[in-house]
Design an enzyme around this catalytic site. Structure first.
Site, PDB file in Angstrom:
ATOM      1  N   CYS A 202      -8.576  -4.141   2.542  1.00 54.58           N
ATOM      2  CA  CYS A 202      -8.293  -2.945   1.739  1.00 54.58           C
ATOM      3  C   CYS A 202      -6.890  -2.390   1.951  1.00 54.58           C
ATOM      4  CB  CYS A 202      -9.322  -1.858   2.047  1.00 54.58           C
ATOM      5  SG  CYS A 202     -11.035  -2.339   1.740  1.00 54.58           S
TER       6      CYS A 202
ATOM      7  N   HIS B 116      -5.520   3.488   1.017  1.00 50.98           N
ATOM      8  CA  HIS B 116      -6.425   3.342   2.150  1.00 50.98           C
ATOM      9  C   HIS B 116      -6.220   4.548   3.061  1.00 50.98           C
ATOM     10  CE1 HIS B 116      -9.140   0.975   4.634  1.00 50.98           C
ATOM     11  NE2 HIS B 116      -8.444   1.377   5.687  1.00 50.98           N
TER      12      HIS B 116
END
Length: 662
Positions: free
Chosen positions: A75, A129
């Site tokens: 991610c 993120h």
């Protein structure tokens, strides 16, 4: 300063501000939807198990990219990459432990660029993120015009709320829940959607009041957590995926010739209560079939849940802001038992390939979207009961599998309440609702797709061009001091070509299979020719267009991904799935052409963050023409010796040499 002078300056400032606002009049609003850990498990991507009517409706009004790839299947690095349009080698982020502005360079982000060019930028849910990767602030104050929204219930992400086969609550992977019983009586993605819809409604009301003032366009980014683990979603969505109907992965075994360094031992799953209770051996022990079905069921149910929320969001856009560019992506893929693997953390196709859809939305009088807010109240409450392996075999194996459900005491909630809504949707107008597998029959879904190679770094320059903002320049070889540039390719010329010709009825397509728009790849190697390449001029021929109209369309000969490892074998300490950069000793660089996937695992210095191409630890080669599931590593096969050398050289040359412009 005299009063007259003050008034003069005031009115001059007002004039300048209005001129600035007027300069953006006519620029479209932009909606970016990012879904965490979403592989192309969607009906519009020919996944017959998927039930995603809202995303499919969006796809019907846009273009889907069938060969789109993330630059790293994790991610933090992936999001930093596509939000800056820089590759991990440039952001110097391979883990989730640094902030690119301090670690690599003061790189401009996608929302920042829109903000600097007069857009009002808003974030809801997971876009950057979280944590140090975005400076614990979602890159504020650079990227957003107002404080980013994070759902309060996300704080309970790891709470023990998942029902186990022992009847107790645990922190598990498989986690269908009753929403009303959760902390805050909601779930994160529900709250994110509620915020985004409310924001759109308020924005529309304000715009109506100030209709004589030029409207400031917006860039709204909405990020959904599911199907990221834990697979926590309203248990009612299980009804759409009876456990007896869930197939195992078609290739649930280790690929032949797989080097140990390439293996992802799914460490992030093993510590969860339900997986730990299975006592699966490390690193290659397979997941028991019965529980593999549960995880796959949970993933598809969570995806349908997210699709329903996206339906609410898109319905609000259709109602209030019809002139909107909509981009839909996943940040990377996710393995669902393929190759005996789970999660991401690899260079395989299932980990790097993502859904990528772009639509130039226009208002529909009758909304094609049916969202969570309308579906959920109609679904009956279901009691979920997770069974043990022995109970599973007694209850679901054999003929009984056709009749039984996973719900306690035989409680059965049918699909009828869902189908009542879907029947009214234009997408499913002529479909057989008694057999879900037929709902996405290719011949019934009119889609336009591009089968050429695309990367997530292409998103930034594409949206900039579609919005009519100043185009990005390609990054120079050394770009750490260049704030704004792109290491991707704008898809805008291709999209305009497709949209202009579909709207002018130059061609119509009913997908069966996906209609291909394969651009000409200059310099394509003979070893990389396949049926798709043999038809590389099909777009020009089918549309009967002058090739001059294709001028400026960039076509890639390869897409690039990479993944770090702390050593040549799978390990828990250090974590071979998510090693910190300082522990990385090997980097796997992966090249995807139209025919091949080639990966070279080379030595890597975790201190200087540089590869040693003279130290090739292992290699992988998969021929998608004969092995689309990547089950046979052919690197040692004599027939592919020439191709291996050629692909290795192409990998070392990098992305700059892999793009051709028509």
């Amino acid at each position: 300063m005299c009063r007259a002078m003050k008034e003069g300056i005031f009115f001059l400032l007002i004039k300048i501000l209005l001129a600035g606002a007027s300069s953006l009049t006519g620029h479209p609003n932009v909606l970016l939807i990012v879904v965490d850990d979403l592989r192309p498990a969607l009906g519009c991507y020919d996944d017959t198990l998927a039930l995603t009517p809202n995303i499919d409706s969006l796809a019907q009004q846009g273009t889907i990219f069938t060969r789109a790839y993330a630059q790293q299947a994790l991610c933090g690095p992936s999001r930093t990459s596509f939000l800056t349009s820089r590759r991990p080698e440039t952001t110097r982020l391979y883990d989730v432990h640094s902030y690119w502005r301090k670690h690599a360079g003061n790189f401009t982000t996608l929302p920042q660029y829109f903000k600097e060019h007069g857009y009002h930028t808003v974030s809801a849910g997971k876009i950057f993120h979280p944590g140090i990767v975005s400076n614990h602030s979602d890159d504020q104050p650079y990227s957003w015009s107002e404080p980013p929204f994070h759902p309060p219930t996300q704080a309970h992400k790891q709470d023990p709320v998942c029902l186990g086969h022992d009847g107790k609550l645990h922190t598990s992977i498989y986690c269908p829940v009753q929403v009303e019983e959760q902390p805050g009586r909601s779930l994160p993605d529900i709250q994110t959607t509620e915020f985004a819809v409310a924001w759109l409604e308020k924005r529309a009301a304000r715009q109506e009041l100030l209709k004589e003032t030029p409207a400031e366009p917006f860039f709204l980014a909405v990020g959904y957590h599911k199907p990221h683990i834990p697979l926590k979603f309203p248990s009612q969505f299980l009804d759409m995926f009876p456990i007896s109907s869930i197939p195992l992965a078609t290739n649930p075994h280790l690929p032949r010739g797989l080097p140990p360094v390439a293996w992802n031992p799914w460490n992030d799953l093993r510590w969860r209560a339900d997986i730990a209770a299975l006592n699966v051996s490390f690193p290659y022990g397979p997941m028991p079939d019965y529980y593999a079905r549960y995880i796959r069921q949970g993933y598809y149910a969570a995806t349908t849940y997210t699709d329903s929320l996206i339906g609410d969001l898109l319905d609000a856009v259709n109602t209030h802001f019809p002139d909107t560019i909509i981009a839909f992506i996943g940040d990377h893929g996710w393995s669902l038992g393929e190759h005996q693997e789970w999660s991401k953390f690899s260079n395989f196709e299932v980990a790097t390939r993502v859904p990528f859809i772009i639509s130039r939305w226009r208002h529909h009088k009758t909304s094609p979207f049916k969202g969570f807010s309308s579906i959920y109240p109609r679904i009956k409450k279901a009691n979920v009961h997770l069974v043990s392996k022995n109970q599973y075999h007694k209850r679901y194996v054999g003929e009984d599998m056709k009749r039984k459900h996973v719900y306690k005491n035989g409680v059965e909630t049918t699909l009828n309440s869902i189908f009542d809504f879907l029947r009214s949707s234009r997408l499913f107008k002529s479909h057989d609702f008694e057999n879900k597998s037929r709902m996405y029959e290719s011949s019934k879904m009119r889609l336009i797709s591009h089968d050429g190679l695309v990367e997530l770094v292409d998103l930034f320059p594409t949206l900039v061009d579609l919005a009519g903002l100043p185009a990005l320049n390609t990054c120079p070889q050394e770009s750490r001091l260049t704030d704004t540039c792109t290491e991707g390719t704008s898809l805008s010329p291709l999209l305009h070509f497709i949209w202009d010709n579909t709207e002018s009825r130059a061609f119509e397509t009913t997908r069966s299979p996906l209609t291909s728009f394969l651009g000409r790849n200059k310099g394509q190697d003979n070893e990389d020719s396949d049926k798709g390449n043999a038809e590389q001029y099909s777009m020009i021929k089918t549309m009967q267009m002058d090739p001059k109209q294709l001028s400026g369309i960039g076509m890639k000969r390869a897409a690039f991904s990479q993944y770090p490892r702390p050593g040549p074998k799978p390990s828990i300490h250090p974590d071979s799935d998510q090693p910190p950069a300082r522990d990385t000793t090997i980097m796997g660089y992966s090249l995807r052409t139209l025919r091949f996937r080639y990966t070279a695992w080379v030595g890597f210095n975790g201190s200087t963050l540089t590869p040693d191409w003279s130290n090739v630890v292992a290699q992988e080669l998969y021929d998608h023409q004969v092995d689309p599931l990547e089950d046979h590593n052919l690197i040692s096969h004599p027939h592919y010796a020439s191709a291996s050398i050629q692909l290795h050289n192409q990998l070392m040359q990098g992305w700059r040499q892999a793009t051709s412009v028509l």
